[in-house]
Design a protein around this motif. Sequence first.
Motif, short mmCIF file in Angstrom:
data_model
loop_
_atom_site.label_atom_id
_atom_site.label_comp_id
_atom_site.label_asym_id
_atom_site.label_seq_id
_atom_site.Cartn_x
_atom_site.Cartn_y
_atom_site.Cartn_z
N HIS A 44 41.74 33.04 30.02
CA HIS A 44 40.36 32.85 30.46
C HIS A 44 40.05 33.71 31.67
O HIS A 44 38.98 34.32 31.77
CB HIS A 44 40.08 31.38 30.78
N GLU A 102 41.48 36.53 32.46
CA GLU A 102 41.37 37.93 32.03
C GLU A 102 39.98 38.21 31.45
O GLU A 102 39.41 39.28 31.71
CB GLU A 102 42.45 38.25 30.99
N ALA A 103 39.44 37.28 30.69
CA ALA A 103 38.10 37.46 30.13
C ALA A 103 37.06 37.52 31.25
O ALA A 103 36.13 38.34 31.20
CB ALA A 103 37.76 36.33 29.16
N ILE A 104 37.22 36.70 32.26
CA ILE A 104 36.31 36.72 33.40
C ILE A 104 36.43 38.06 34.13
O ILE A 104 35.41 38.66 34.51
CB ILE A 104 36.59 35.53 34.35
N ASP A 105 37.65 38.54 34.30
CA ASP A 105 37.87 39.83 34.96
C ASP A 105 37.19 40.98 34.19
O ASP A 105 36.64 41.90 34.80
CB ASP A 105 39.36 40.12 35.14
N VAL A 106 37.23 40.92 32.86
CA VAL A 106 36.56 41.94 32.05
C VAL A 106 35.06 41.93 32.33
O VAL A 106 34.44 42.98 32.54
CB VAL A 106 36.85 41.74 30.54
N LYS A 107 34.47 40.73 32.36
CA LYS A 107 33.04 40.62 32.65
C LYS A 107 32.72 41.12 34.06
O LYS A 107 31.73 41.82 34.27
CB LYS A 107 32.55 39.17 32.49
N ILE A 108 33.54 40.75 35.03
CA ILE A 108 33.32 41.22 36.40
C ILE A 108 33.36 42.74 36.42
O ILE A 108 32.51 43.38 37.06
CB ILE A 108 34.37 40.61 37.35
N MET A 124 32.67 44.79 34.00
CA MET A 124 31.47 45.32 33.35
C MET A 124 30.29 45.31 34.31
O MET A 124 29.57 46.29 34.43
CB MET A 124 31.15 44.50 32.09
N TYR A 125 30.09 44.16 35.00
CA TYR A 125 28.95 44.05 35.91
C TYR A 125 29.12 44.98 37.11
O TYR A 125 28.16 45.61 37.57
CB TYR A 125 28.75 42.61 36.38
N SER A 138 30.70 47.79 37.17
CA SER A 138 30.48 49.15 36.68
C SER A 138 28.98 49.41 36.51
O SER A 138 28.48 50.47 36.89
CB SER A 138 31.22 49.34 35.36
N THR A 139 28.26 48.45 35.94
CA THR A 139 26.81 48.59 35.75
C THR A 139 26.11 48.75 37.10
O THR A 139 25.24 49.59 37.26
CB THR A 139 26.26 47.35 34.99
#
Length: 140
Positions: free
Chosen positions: A120, A122-128, A130-131, A133-134
């Motif tokens: 879980h 790791e999934a949060i880290d991916v979203k962080i 993404m944001y 980077s945006t």
Amino acid sequence: MHSKADHGRVTVTAPVEGMTIAEAAERTGLTPHTLRYYERDGLMLRSVGRTTSGHRVYTDRDLTWVTMLTRLRATGMSIREVKAYAALCRQGAGNEAERLALLQTHRARVLAQLAEVHEHLEAIDVKIGMYASTMARADT
């Protein structure tokens, strides 16, 4: 500290060494209510000592046990399992294999929970990522 048995409880006669329930609560981070519950529900390793006036007297040994109980509960061990573990410990030597099996089973559950939480995270880290980077692209 001198003590005598009193209907299954230990009564401290003098000198009083140890902590009051308030002091024990402060040192463990638990409430006096929780400490009383642990005692009443058979989770303590031994009966908590009492003064002649009936006040509880906690020792460092009691608090070491309470710390273990807190850790078992914090890692998801059920009250039923904690009671079983406490009962085995109170029985003394000769049941170490049962204690070991109980703790190994619990450890396996905790490791499985940790692996799930790590996924879980790791999934949060991916979203962080993404944001972040945006937002970095938007700032340029």
